[in-house]
Motif scaffolding. Structure first.
Motif, short mmCIF file in Angstrom:
data_model
loop_
_atom_site.label_atom_id
_atom_site.label_comp_id
_atom_site.label_asym_id
_atom_site.label_seq_id
_atom_site.Cartn_x
_atom_site.Cartn_y
_atom_site.Cartn_z
N LEU A 7 -70.19 95.94 4.03
CA LEU A 7 -69.12 95.25 2.95
C LEU A 7 -69.78 93.89 2.57
N VAL A 8 -70.09 93.89 1.31
CA VAL A 8 -70.55 92.35 0.74
C VAL A 8 -69.60 92.05 -0.20
N ALA A 9 -69.66 90.64 -0.15
CA ALA A 9 -68.61 89.98 -1.18
C ALA A 9 -69.58 88.80 -1.84
N ASP A 10 -69.11 88.64 -3.21
CA ASP A 10 -70.05 87.80 -3.90
C ASP A 10 -69.37 86.32 -3.96
N TYR A 11 -69.89 85.24 -3.25
CA TYR A 11 -69.24 83.97 -3.50
C TYR A 11 -70.45 82.91 -4.30
N ASP A 12 -71.13 83.57 -5.09
CA ASP A 12 -72.32 82.51 -5.90
C ASP A 12 -71.81 82.57 -7.27
N LEU B 51 -70.77 96.29 -2.66
CA LEU B 51 -70.27 94.94 -3.29
C LEU B 51 -68.53 95.23 -3.34
N GLU B 52 -67.98 94.43 -2.77
CA GLU B 52 -66.33 94.46 -3.02
C GLU B 52 -65.89 93.61 -3.92
N GLN C 179 -80.91 99.29 -7.00
CA GLN C 179 -81.29 99.65 -5.56
C GLN C 179 -80.49 100.87 -5.36
N PRO C 180 -81.21 101.81 -4.76
CA PRO C 180 -80.27 103.07 -4.50
C PRO C 180 -79.34 102.96 -3.32
N ASN C 181 -79.49 102.00 -2.60
CA ASN C 181 -78.42 101.78 -1.62
C ASN C 181 -77.28 100.78 -1.86
N ALA C 182 -77.29 100.24 -3.24
CA ALA C 182 -76.33 99.28 -3.75
C ALA C 182 -75.13 100.28 -4.20
N GLY C 183 -73.96 99.76 -3.88
CA GLY C 183 -72.50 100.52 -4.30
C GLY C 183 -71.53 99.45 -4.60
N VAL C 184 -70.50 100.03 -5.35
CA VAL C 184 -69.17 99.35 -5.44
C VAL C 184 -68.33 99.68 -4.83
N LEU C 185 -67.55 98.97 -3.66
CA LEU C 185 -66.56 99.09 -2.92
C LEU C 185 -65.03 98.90 -3.66
#
Length: 280
Positions: free
Chosen positions: A101-106, A132-133, A155-161
């Motif tokens: 689980l990845v979150a964007d704080y930039d 990316l949640e 990227q093939p392993n990138a996703g939307v959560l």
């Protein structure tokens, strides 16, 4: 029925071995482990820094047959160094985890996208997706922003959560979701909440982290959301209930969440013969 995963936030008082035992006793197939805190000082169980705890966790996974769906929480900030996650990735691989689980704080989305792409590349050799949640208070506040970023990095392993709560609170729509390529969606999170949205960001954050509702007991249209998601991906049940936890133990809360989610999915299957027909 899809496979269900017990999210860490539902039973954050439990260390991973105990959490795995509860999940197995209730009938979950998977668990999500919080190895990094969601915020500075938050609760987490950093197994990459605890070899004894990791070995005990591996033993419980082996004994129960439960597997690890995802690892939490990677908050990518302007100062984040991707090299710092080496032990995290290696431990994830030892656990057999599938997703992060990845979150964007930039706030600089171009800079974030570059860092996120690098993170995906670093995670890929360990068999891990980077999902990316979107959350209304982060720099990826809604489905449209998150899906645009994932498409851009390529990227093939990138996703939307997709988290049901954030999907609703960000006013993302089923039509938006229908336009997302199915291969962007690796797993999703289910919970419920009152139909009325919180009036402030602070209240929204507090509700998300402490007080959600069991599936089907609130005002989110979970049946429509379930119908719009791929049928064969894991559903993580993320239902923190801080007040209820004072009088109901972790196993009882976990069982209630699972029973409620199964009911939602059964209702979605009754009314959606097209589920799972999305193209990749």
């Amino acid at each position: 029925m899809p496979s269900f995963s017990l999210a860490a936030l539902t039973v954050l008082e439990l260390a991973p071995p105990a959490m795995i035992d509860v999940a197995a006793a209730c009938g979950y197939q998977q668990v999500g482990l919080r190895m990094l805190p969601a915020m500075p000082g938050g609760v987490a169980y950093p197994l990459m820094d605890n070899e004894a705890g990791l070995k005990e966790t591996l033993a419980r996974l082996d004994a129960t047959g439960v597997t690890v769906a995802d690892l939490e929480v990677v908050a990518l900030r302007p100062e984040t160094e991707i090299a710092a996650f080496s032990a995290f990735f290696e431990t994830g691989a030892r656990l057999g985890a599938k997703h992060i689980l990845v979150a964007d704080y930039d706030p600089d989305l171009s800079r974030f996208s570059d860092r996120y792409a690098s993170f995906c590349e670093a995670a890929a050799p360990f068999g891990l997706t980077a999902d990316l949640e979107f959350m209304p208070w982060t720099c990826a506040p809604d489905l449209a922003t998150a899906s645009s970023i994932v498409a851009q990095v390529g990227q093939p392993n990138a996703g939307v959560l997709v988290d049901a709560l954030h999907f609703d609170r960000s006013r993302s729509s089923i039509d938006d979701l229908a336009r997302i390529p199915a291969h962007f969606l690796h797993y999703w999170q289910m919970c419920d909440a009152p139909a009325e949205r919180p009036a402030t960001t602070e209240a929204m954050i507090d509700a998300a982290r402490r007080e959600r509702m069991f599936p089907g007991e609130g005002g989110i249209d979970l049946v429509a959301l379930a119908c719009a998601m791929p049928a064969d991906i894991t559903i993580s049940l993320e239902v923190p209930t801080a007040e209820l936890a004072k009088t109901m133990d972790a196993k009882a809360r976990s069982q209630r969440a699972l029973d409620a989610a199964r009911n939602v999915i059964a209702r979605s299957l009754d009314g959606a013969d097209h589920r799972g027909s999305r193209d990749g």
